[in-house]
Design a protein around this motif. Structure first.
Motif, short mmCIF file in Angstrom:
data_model
loop_
_atom_site.label_atom_id
_atom_site.label_comp_id
_atom_site.label_asym_id
_atom_site.label_seq_id
_atom_site.Cartn_x
_atom_site.Cartn_y
_atom_site.Cartn_z
N ARG A 58 -7.57 29.07 45.69
CA ARG A 58 -6.43 29.80 45.02
C ARG A 58 -5.91 29.12 43.78
N ASP A 59 -5.22 29.73 42.98
CA ASP A 59 -4.73 29.13 41.63
C ASP A 59 -3.66 28.31 42.10
N HIS A 60 -3.49 27.27 41.60
CA HIS A 60 -2.47 26.13 41.72
C HIS A 60 -1.71 25.98 40.39
N GLU A 61 -0.30 26.21 40.64
CA GLU A 61 0.69 26.28 39.43
C GLU A 61 1.26 24.85 39.54
N THR A 117 -2.73 13.86 50.56
CA THR A 117 -1.75 14.84 50.80
C THR A 117 -0.16 14.94 50.17
N VAL A 118 -0.30 14.46 48.91
CA VAL A 118 0.96 14.38 48.00
C VAL A 118 1.13 15.75 47.25
N ASN A 161 2.66 27.28 48.16
CA ASN A 161 3.57 26.40 48.95
C ASN A 161 2.76 25.19 49.82
N ASP A 162 1.96 25.86 50.45
CA ASP A 162 1.16 24.74 51.42
C ASP A 162 0.07 23.77 50.89
N ALA A 163 0.11 23.94 49.27
CA ALA A 163 -1.07 23.15 48.63
C ALA A 163 -0.56 21.72 48.50
N ASP A 164 -1.46 20.83 48.22
CA ASP A 164 -1.18 19.52 47.76
C ASP A 164 -2.52 18.92 46.81
#
Length: 175
Positions: free
Chosen positions: A156-159, A120-121, A87-90
């Motif tokens: 971390r893995d990014h979905e 930061t998108v 949730n906090d990824a960009d």
């Protein structure tokens, strides 16, 4: 008087043909998801593949009053990537991306890319390539390959959700 009437009839026919032509145009949306694994290399290109995306083209065309054999052209109009998790990824980890489409019996073709990626998108609209994709969408399924280059490590893995919109220009039952 006869000349005016002929011009009127010609104008009426042209306007009606344009209206009929508009009825043969529609969009198809597809959604899929891909995972970018943690600990991928930095500044090295790597590929990520989506699962097969079912096109359901037969029923989609039928619901728009057409058939596969009446499709004139299909073009990608939008390809958007959106981070689903964490949730906090960009997209700050991404330096560049190219997206390719493939389908059974067809060569792979580039359909979208992005090289200047804002830091930061969480949602990213790619630049689409102007290429006719009717042969790919007429198949039962297609697959996307994302060729990416990262400029920072991800822990971390990014979905990533992939939303694509295709514009279809077809004939309505032979009209």
């Amino acid at each position: 008087m006869r000349k005016c009437f002929s011009v009127f009839i010609l104008t009426l026919l042209l306007v009606n043909c344009d209206k009929i032509d508009e009825l043969t145009m529609f969009s198809i949306d597809y959604d899929t998801q891909v995972t970018i694994q943690s600990n991928v290399g930095i500044n090295l290109p790597f590929d990520v593949f989506t699962p097969d995306t079912e096109t359901n083209s037969e029923s989609t065309f039928e619901s728009n009053d057409t058939r596969k054999d009446l499709i004139e052209e299909i073009k990608l109009t939008k390809l958007q990537l959106k981070i689903a998790s964490p949730n906090d990824a960009d997209f700050s980890f991404l330096e560049s991306i190219e997206v390719y489409i493939s389908a059974e019996g067809l060569s792979e073709v580039k359909i979208a890319s992005k090289t200047s990626i804002p830091e930061t998108v969480t949602s990213l609209d790619l630049d689409v390539v102007d290429v006719d994709l009717k042969d790919y969408i007429k198949k039962d399924s297609y697959k996307l390959r994302l060729n990416t280059v990262t400029d920072e490590a991800i822990t971390r893995d990014h979905e990533i959700d992939i939303k694509s919109t295709f514009f279809v220009d077809a004939k309505i039952l032979g009209l």
